[in-house]
Design a protein around this motif. Structure first.
Motif, mmCIF file in Angstrom:
data_model
loop_
_atom_site.group_PDB
_atom_site.id
_atom_site.type_symbol
_atom_site.label_atom_id
_atom_site.label_comp_id
_atom_site.label_asym_id
_atom_site.label_seq_id
_atom_site.Cartn_x
_atom_site.Cartn_y
_atom_site.Cartn_z
ATOM 1 N N ASN A 197 -23.477 39.660 -6.492
ATOM 2 C CA ASN A 197 -22.396 40.546 -6.022
ATOM 3 C C ASN A 197 -21.849 40.193 -4.644
ATOM 4 N N ASN A 198 -22.543 39.325 -3.959
ATOM 5 C CA ASN A 198 -22.180 39.061 -2.556
ATOM 6 C C ASN A 198 -21.931 37.580 -2.310
ATOM 7 N N GLU A 199 -21.220 37.316 -1.245
ATOM 8 C CA GLU A 199 -21.147 35.965 -0.699
ATOM 9 C C GLU A 199 -21.821 36.014 0.663
ATOM 10 N N VAL A 200 -22.747 35.108 0.863
ATOM 11 C CA VAL A 200 -23.426 35.045 2.160
ATOM 12 C C VAL A 200 -22.792 33.895 2.934
ATOM 13 N N PHE A 201 -22.109 34.237 4.005
ATOM 14 C CA PHE A 201 -21.457 33.217 4.833
ATOM 15 C C PHE A 201 -22.398 32.870 5.981
ATOM 16 N N ILE A 202 -22.795 31.614 6.016
ATOM 17 C CA ILE A 202 -23.642 31.143 7.118
ATOM 18 C C ILE A 202 -22.713 30.448 8.100
ATOM 19 N N GLY A 203 -22.736 30.923 9.332
ATOM 20 C CA GLY A 203 -21.791 30.392 10.311
ATOM 21 C C GLY A 203 -22.486 29.872 11.552
ATOM 22 N N GLU A 204 -21.962 28.763 12.058
ATOM 23 C CA GLU A 204 -22.470 28.244 13.342
ATOM 24 C C GLU A 204 -21.628 28.840 14.461
ATOM 25 N N VAL A 205 -22.295 29.386 15.456
ATOM 26 C CA VAL A 205 -21.585 29.979 16.599
ATOM 27 C C VAL A 205 -20.959 28.854 17.401
ATOM 28 N N VAL A 206 -19.623 28.860 17.475
ATOM 29 C CA VAL A 206 -18.933 27.790 18.215
ATOM 30 C C VAL A 206 -18.346 28.299 19.536
ATOM 31 N N GLU A 207 -18.234 29.617 19.664
ATOM 32 C CA GLU A 207 -17.826 30.208 20.945
ATOM 33 C C GLU A 207 -18.521 31.554 21.068
ATOM 34 N N TYR A 208 -18.928 31.906 22.283
ATOM 35 C CA TYR A 208 -19.727 33.113 22.490
ATOM 36 C C TYR A 208 -19.239 33.794 23.773
ATOM 37 N N TYR A 209 -18.929 35.069 23.697
ATOM 38 C CA TYR A 209 -18.401 35.792 24.863
ATOM 39 C C TYR A 209 -19.179 37.088 25.071
ATOM 40 N N VAL A 210 -19.373 37.442 26.318
ATOM 41 C CA VAL A 210 -20.060 38.704 26.649
ATOM 42 C C VAL A 210 -19.327 39.342 27.830
ATOM 43 N N ASP A 211 -19.157 40.647 27.789
ATOM 44 C CA ASP A 211 -18.573 41.359 28.939
ATOM 45 C C ASP A 211 -19.494 41.161 30.146
ATOM 46 N N THR A 212 -18.951 40.757 31.250
ATOM 47 C CA THR A 212 -19.815 40.474 32.416
ATOM 48 C C THR A 212 -20.675 41.672 32.834
ATOM 49 N N PRO A 213 -20.198 42.929 32.777
ATOM 50 C CA PRO A 213 -21.088 44.034 33.192
ATOM 51 C C PRO A 213 -22.285 44.230 32.250
ATOM 52 N N CYS A 214 -22.255 43.582 31.082
ATOM 53 C CA CYS A 214 -23.360 43.739 30.124
ATOM 54 C C CYS A 214 -24.435 42.663 30.287
ATOM 55 N N LEU A 215 -24.317 41.876 31.352
ATOM 56 C CA LEU A 215 -25.332 40.842 31.612
ATOM 57 C C LEU A 215 -26.326 41.337 32.656
ATOM 58 N N THR A 216 -27.570 40.960 32.459
ATOM 59 C CA THR A 216 -28.582 41.125 33.508
ATOM 60 C C THR A 216 -29.228 39.758 33.671
ATOM 61 N N ASP A 217 -29.202 39.228 34.873
ATOM 62 C CA ASP A 217 -29.695 37.861 35.132
ATOM 63 C C ASP A 217 -29.053 36.851 34.165
ATOM 64 N N ASN A 218 -27.771 37.031 33.913
ATOM 65 C CA ASN A 218 -26.990 36.126 33.042
ATOM 66 C C ASN A 218 -27.386 36.172 31.573
ATOM 67 N N ILE A 219 -28.149 37.186 31.168
ATOM 68 C CA ILE A 219 -28.551 37.321 29.763
ATOM 69 C C ILE A 219 -27.974 38.644 29.240
ATOM 70 N N PRO A 220 -27.410 38.642 28.013
ATOM 71 C CA PRO A 220 -26.895 39.902 27.456
ATOM 72 C C PRO A 220 -28.011 40.960 27.431
ATOM 73 N N ASP A 221 -27.712 42.118 27.960
ATOM 74 C CA ASP A 221 -28.722 43.171 28.133
ATOM 75 C C ASP A 221 -28.498 44.282 27.098
ATOM 76 N N PRO A 222 -29.429 44.448 26.148
ATOM 77 C CA PRO A 222 -29.229 45.442 25.080
ATOM 78 C C PRO A 222 -28.989 46.853 25.604
ATOM 79 N N LYS A 223 -29.593 47.167 26.723
ATOM 80 C CA LYS A 223 -29.424 48.524 27.271
ATOM 81 C C LYS A 223 -27.963 48.766 27.694
ATOM 82 N N LYS A 224 -27.368 47.719 28.233
ATOM 83 C CA LYS A 224 -25.967 47.838 28.677
ATOM 84 C C LYS A 224 -24.995 47.706 27.499
ATOM 85 N N ILE A 225 -25.390 46.937 26.506
ATOM 86 C CA ILE A 225 -24.513 46.740 25.331
ATOM 87 C C ILE A 225 -24.511 47.991 24.466
ATOM 88 N N ASP A 226 -25.657 48.675 24.360
ATOM 89 C CA ASP A 226 -25.793 49.932 23.617
ATOM 90 C C ASP A 226 -25.354 49.776 22.149
#
Ligand SMILES: Cc1cc2nc3c(=O)[nH]c(=O)nc-3n(C[C@H](O)[C@H](O)[C@H](O)COP(=O)(O)O)c2cc1C
Length: 257
Positions: free
Chosen positions: A199-228
């Motif tokens: 019933n499904n198509e599973v699309f496997i994708g390679e990440v070719v570009e990655y963006y994060v809101d700067t306020p959601c970083l802690t020590d340059n790593i995406p911070d789950p608490k800030k991303i919520d």
């Protein structure tokens, strides 16, 4: 505890520790107008099958005082994908040149290097056509504040409803797949493989570009608490709780010295 009767197995070998229960499981949530109880025959294991205290000896939250995981009775329930909270993402794609978004719970990381992710999308979904047409999709992590928009994108199809204006779309270096400005984490994924399921198509994708809101970083790593982010558990959206321990460290105390 459960409705309906309990019948002892006739086979004496089984009857020692197995019982057959007749249970009614709701097909959908009981509040639903289409509620249809379904009869399932379940086998449950009674009595202890494991040496007590070998593992899971911790106290169960919400249970009677002293109740321990290792003492719990197990019940066999109808086969389905085992329930764990699912991270909710919104996938984006260009379908015939128009931005379209759909909500996905069946998302996951497949490999860190190269960075590979998958989304499993039902064949009938409008977005699938766009992913196949362009060879790209985006992954956007909605914050809990976007719960209405997230749910909406999972309720209506781009085939009949224009979802292009629900968010502010933006693009990376190329106009491959729209990303969502309002989501703090975004990635463009190039399809490297498609797995066809009944019933499904599973699309496997390679990440070719990655963006994060700067306020959601802690020590340059995406911070789950800030991303919520939002998690899906059963029919409920949930938010992250607190930290339970440190990964690759919490188990060290069980290592042989
Ligand atoms: C919380 C939530 C999670 C969902 N997860 C999935 C999923 O993992 N796979 C899927 O095929 N559909 C999933 N859906 C359903 C699609 O998002 C929905 O059918 C959507 O309207 C399809 O949009 P489209 O036809 O514009 O592509 C989910 C819906 C919601 C609300």
């Amino acid at each position: 505890m459960h409705p309906a009767g309990t019948v002892q197995q006739k086979n004496p070998r089984q009857s020692r520790n197995r019982q057959t229960d007749f249970l009614f499981f709701p097909k959908r949530e009981s509040g639903n107008r289409n509620f249809q109880p379904v009869l399932y025959i379940l086998h449950r294991t009674v009595g202890k099958s494991k040496a007590p205290g070998r593992s899971g000896g911790h106290v169960l939250p919400g249970s009677a005082p002293g109740a321990r995981r290792s003492d719990m009775e197990k019940i066999q329930i109808p086969n389905q994908a085992p329930s764990t909270p699912m991270p909710i993402v919104i996938a984006g794609a260009l379908v015939k040149g128009k931005e379209n978004y759909l909500t996905i719970g069946a998302y996951g990381v497949m490999s860190m290097q190269p960075p590979l992710v998958y989304i499993s999308s039902m064949k009938a979904h409008f977005t699938n056509a766009g992913i196949k047409e362009t060879g790209y999709f985006s992954i956007n992590v909605p914050p809990a504040a976007l719960i209405k928009e997230t749910d909406y994108c999972g309720l209506v199809s781009g085939r009949t409803t224009d979802k292009s204006r629900i968010f502010t779309g933006f693009y990376g270096k190329e106009k491959h797949a729209p990303m969502i400005q309002e989501c703090p984490v975004n990635a463009v994924c190039k399809v490297v493989k498609t797995v066809e399921l009944p019933n499904n198509e599973v699309f496997i994708g390679e990440v070719v570009e990655y963006y994060v809101d700067t306020p959601c970083l802690t020590d340059n790593i995406p911070d789950p608490k800030k991303i919520d982010p939002l998690l899906l558990a059963g029919h409920s959206y949930r938010k992250l709780g607190g930290i339970a321990g440190t990964a690759f460290s919490a188990g060290k105390s069980l290592m042989k010295k």
